[in-house]
Design a protein around this motif. Structure first.
Motif, PDB file in Angstrom:
ATOM      1  N   ASP A 106       0.805  -1.218   0.000  1.00 55.50           N
ATOM      2  CA  ASP A 106       0.000   0.000   0.000  1.00 55.50           C
ATOM      3  C   ASP A 106       0.842   1.274   0.000  1.00 55.50           C
ATOM      4  OD1 ASP A 106      -2.209  -1.598  -0.002  1.00 55.50           O
ATOM      5  OD2 ASP A 106      -2.774  -1.202   2.082  1.00 55.50           O
ATOM      6  N   ALA A 107       2.065   1.204   0.448  1.00 54.38           N
ATOM      7  CA  ALA A 107       2.945   2.372   0.402  1.00 54.38           C
ATOM      8  C   ALA A 107       3.379   2.670  -1.031  1.00 54.38           C
ATOM      9  CB  ALA A 107       4.180   2.151   1.272  1.00 54.38           C
ATOM     10  N   ALA A 108       3.388   1.665  -1.885  1.00 52.04           N
ATOM     11  CA  ALA A 108       3.839   1.823  -3.265  1.00 52.04           C
ATOM     12  C   ALA A 108       2.689   2.067  -4.240  1.00 52.04           C
ATOM     13  CB  ALA A 108       4.623   0.583  -3.698  1.00 52.04           C
ATOM     14  N   HIS A 109       1.514   1.571  -3.911  1.00 53.38           N
ATOM     15  CA  HIS A 109       0.364   1.727  -4.808  1.00 53.38           C
ATOM     16  C   HIS A 109      -0.928   1.658  -4.012  1.00 53.38           C
ATOM     17  CE1 HIS A 109       0.397  -2.678  -4.419  1.00 53.38           C
ATOM     18  NE2 HIS A 109       1.656  -2.602  -4.779  1.00 53.38           N
ATOM     19  N   VAL A 110      -1.902   2.459  -4.444  1.00 49.12           N
ATOM     20  CA  VAL A 110      -3.207   2.466  -3.792  1.00 49.12           C
ATOM     21  C   VAL A 110      -4.257   2.485  -4.889  1.00 49.12           C
ATOM     22  CG1 VAL A 110      -3.255   4.985  -3.542  1.00 49.12           C
ATOM     23  CG2 VAL A 110      -4.647   3.574  -2.043  1.00 49.12           C
ATOM     24  N   HIS A 111      -5.320   1.735  -4.678  1.00 51.82           N
ATOM     25  CA  HIS A 111      -6.359   1.639  -5.693  1.00 51.82           C
ATOM     26  C   HIS A 111      -7.636   1.111  -5.078  1.00 51.82           C
ATOM     27  CE1 HIS A 111      -5.476  -2.685  -5.751  1.00 51.82           C
ATOM     28  NE2 HIS A 111      -4.219  -2.306  -5.722  1.00 51.82           N
ATOM     29  N   SER A 112      -8.662   1.073  -5.895  1.00 53.81           N
ATOM     30  CA  SER A 112      -9.961   0.573  -5.475  1.00 53.81           C
ATOM     31  C   SER A 112      -9.862  -0.898  -5.090  1.00 53.81           C
ATOM     32  CB  SER A 112     -10.927   0.726  -6.655  1.00 53.81           C
ATOM     33  OG  SER A 112     -12.036  -0.110  -6.515  1.00 53.81           O
ATOM     34  N   PRO A 113     -10.709  -1.353  -4.185  1.00 57.31           N
ATOM     35  CA  PRO A 113     -10.723  -2.777  -3.864  1.00 57.31           C
ATOM     36  C   PRO A 113     -11.357  -3.638  -4.968  1.00 57.31           C
ATOM     37  CG  PRO A 113     -12.335  -1.600  -2.522  1.00 57.31           C
ATOM     38  CD  PRO A 113     -11.578  -0.574  -3.297  1.00 57.31           C
ATOM     39  N   ALA A 114     -11.869  -2.998  -6.020  1.00 52.17           N
ATOM     40  CA  ALA A 114     -12.489  -3.747  -7.123  1.00 52.17           C
ATOM     41  C   ALA A 114     -11.493  -4.745  -7.711  1.00 52.17           C
ATOM     42  CB  ALA A 114     -12.961  -2.778  -8.212  1.00 52.17           C
ATOM     43  N   GLY A 115     -11.938  -5.936  -7.930  1.00 50.75           N
ATOM     44  CA  GLY A 115     -11.078  -6.968  -8.511  1.00 50.75           C
ATOM     45  C   GLY A 115     -10.334  -7.774  -7.471  1.00 50.75           C
ATOM     46  N   GLY A 116     -10.297  -7.300  -6.223  1.00 54.29           N
ATOM     47  CA  GLY A 116      -9.678  -8.066  -5.142  1.00 54.29           C
ATOM     48  C   GLY A 116      -8.188  -8.321  -5.305  1.00 54.29           C
ATOM     49  N   GLN A 117      -7.449  -7.377  -5.880  1.00 56.01           N
ATOM     50  CA  GLN A 117      -6.032  -7.598  -6.140  1.00 56.01           C
ATOM     51  C   GLN A 117      -5.092  -6.897  -5.168  1.00 56.01           C
ATOM     52  OE1 GLN A 117      -4.769  -9.725  -8.466  1.00 56.01           O
ATOM     53  NE2 GLN A 117      -6.914 -10.298  -8.542  1.00 56.01           N
ATOM     54  N   GLY A 118      -5.604  -6.014  -4.324  1.00 51.87           N
ATOM     55  CA  GLY A 118      -4.739  -5.203  -3.464  1.00 51.87           C
ATOM     56  C   GLY A 118      -3.861  -6.000  -2.523  1.00 51.87           C
ATOM     57  N   MET A 156     -12.605  -1.159 -13.566  1.00 45.54           N
ATOM     58  CA  MET A 156     -13.691  -1.846 -12.865  1.00 45.54           C
ATOM     59  C   MET A 156     -14.499  -0.873 -12.000  1.00 45.54           C
ATOM     60  SD  MET A 156     -12.333  -5.615 -11.893  1.00 45.54           S
ATOM     61  CE  MET A 156     -13.905  -5.984 -11.195  1.00 45.54           C
ATOM     62  N   THR A 157     -13.817   0.058 -11.355  1.00 43.09           N
ATOM     63  CA  THR A 157     -14.499   1.042 -10.512  1.00 43.09           C
ATOM     64  C   THR A 157     -15.382   1.946 -11.358  1.00 43.09           C
ATOM     65  OG1 THR A 157     -12.696   0.998  -8.923  1.00 43.09           O
ATOM     66  CG2 THR A 157     -14.148   2.913  -8.841  1.00 43.09           C
ATOM     67  N   ARG A 158     -14.895   2.348 -12.521  1.00 43.20           N
ATOM     68  CA  ARG A 158     -15.700   3.207 -13.405  1.00 43.20           C
ATOM     69  C   ARG A 158     -16.960   2.481 -13.867  1.00 43.20           C
ATOM     70  NH1 ARG A 158     -12.721   6.490 -17.792  1.00 43.20           N
ATOM     71  NH2 ARG A 158     -14.858   7.273 -17.927  1.00 43.20           N
ATOM     72  N   VAL A 159     -16.839   1.190 -14.156  1.00 44.67           N
ATOM     73  CA  VAL A 159     -18.014   0.416 -14.559  1.00 44.67           C
ATOM     74  C   VAL A 159     -18.985   0.304 -13.384  1.00 44.67           C
ATOM     75  CG1 VAL A 159     -18.803  -1.897 -15.204  1.00 44.67           C
ATOM     76  CG2 VAL A 159     -16.862  -0.869 -16.398  1.00 44.67           C
ATOM     77  N   ALA A 160     -18.464   0.026 -12.205  1.00 48.26           N
ATOM     78  CA  ALA A 160     -19.316  -0.179 -11.027  1.00 48.26           C
ATOM     79  C   ALA A 160     -20.009   1.102 -10.580  1.00 48.26           C
ATOM     80  CB  ALA A 160     -18.489  -0.746  -9.876  1.00 48.26           C
ATOM     81  N   THR A 161     -19.387   2.244 -10.808  1.00 48.08           N
ATOM     82  CA  THR A 161     -19.940   3.502 -10.317  1.00 48.08           C
ATOM     83  C   THR A 161     -20.459   4.394 -11.441  1.00 48.08           C
ATOM     84  OG1 THR A 161     -17.759   4.547 -10.348  1.00 48.08           O
ATOM     85  CG2 THR A 161     -18.455   3.496  -8.265  1.00 48.08           C
ATOM     86  N   ALA A 162     -20.837   3.804 -12.553  1.00 47.54           N
ATOM     87  CA  ALA A 162     -21.333   4.573 -13.703  1.00 47.54           C
ATOM     88  C   ALA A 162     -22.508   5.447 -13.285  1.00 47.54           C
ATOM     89  CB  ALA A 162     -21.744   3.625 -14.817  1.00 47.54           C
ATOM     90  N   ARG A 163     -22.488   6.704 -13.706  1.00 48.92           N
ATOM     91  CA  ARG A 163     -23.576   7.632 -13.371  1.00 48.92           C
ATOM     92  C   ARG A 163     -24.605   7.721 -14.489  1.00 48.92           C
ATOM     93  NH1 ARG A 163     -20.880  12.646 -10.102  1.00 48.92           N
ATOM     94  NH2 ARG A 163     -19.945  11.374  -8.491  1.00 48.92           N
ATOM     95  N   ASN A 164     -24.183   7.441 -15.695  1.00 49.20           N
ATOM     96  CA  ASN A 164     -25.081   7.504 -16.842  1.00 49.20           C
ATOM     97  C   ASN A 164     -26.078   6.357 -16.766  1.00 49.20           C
ATOM     98  OD1 ASN A 164     -25.788   6.500 -19.654  1.00 49.20           O
ATOM     99  ND2 ASN A 164     -24.970   8.555 -20.090  1.00 49.20           N
ATOM    100  N   ALA A 165     -27.360   6.677 -16.871  1.00 47.29           N
ATOM    101  CA  ALA A 165     -28.417   5.663 -16.739  1.00 47.29           C
ATOM    102  C   ALA A 165     -28.287   4.571 -17.791  1.00 47.29           C
ATOM    103  CB  ALA A 165     -29.787   6.321 -16.816  1.00 47.29           C
ATOM    104  N   ALA A 166     -27.955   4.934 -19.019  1.00 52.30           N
ATOM    105  CA  ALA A 166     -27.819   3.938 -20.088  1.00 52.30           C
ATOM    106  C   ALA A 166     -26.640   3.003 -19.803  1.00 52.30           C
ATOM    107  CB  ALA A 166     -27.632   4.628 -21.434  1.00 52.30           C
TER     108      ALA A 166
END
Length: 163
Positions: free
Chosen positions: A55-67, A108-118
């Motif tokens: 985590d000191a070298a990289h930080v990211h969303s928990p999406a994908g379970g790779q952290g 993955m985070t962008r897909v999961a948190t999409a704001r556009n209804a379509a």
């Protein structure tokens, strides 16, 4: 002097009923907070005697379970680099892996948190049709983005496996 304790932040219960496609019904909340996702990779993993991993070298969303996996692999690679006296190889080996993991979790985070209804509708229809699938192999040398660890095994690990 005694400090007053603050009461926990409590959101007002929702009056309307919220329902997602094929999901449970949410009728209110007792507490809520904001979670901000950051996607970053350190510019350098080494500065003199200072070395970064996990985590000191990289930080990211928990999406994908790779952290956690990526951090453990960083630690393994760093330990191996220290033992072999090849600290300069550590960053060259692990930073590209972290960049791929961060890029993958960002998508993955962008897909999961999409704001556009379509986009949300398309996602909600497509995901159940796709079903559980392994992460595509083109992201990293293995089946998931955080698994690019040298296949060379140290003598300590070899000794543990044979016993």
């Amino acid at each position: 002097m005694r400090r007053r304790r603050r009461a926990p932040c409590r959101a007002r219960p929702e009056r309307r009923r919220l329902r997602g496609l094929g999901q449970a019904e949410v009728t209110g909340s007792t507490w809520s907070s904001r979670f901000r996702v950051h996607h970053r990779v350190a510019d350098r993993y080494r500065n003199g005697r200072l070395l970064l991993a996990g985590d000191a070298a990289h930080v990211h969303s928990p999406a994908g379970g790779q952290g956690m996996n990526t951090g453990i692999q960083d630690g393994y690679a760093l330990g191996h680099a220290i033992a072999a006296g090849r600290l300069d190889d550590y960053e060259a080996q692990r930073r590209p892996v972290a960049r791929r993991v961060v890029a993958f979790t960002h998508r993955m985070t962008r897909v999961a948190t999409a704001r556009n209804a379509a986009a949300r509708t398309a996602r909600n229809i497509a995901l159940p049709l796709l079903g559980p699938r392994p992460v595509p192999g083109h992201i990293g040398p293995s089946t998931s983005p955080g698994t690019a660890v040298s296949s060379r095994v140290s003598s300590t690990v070899s000794n543990c496996r044979s016993s």
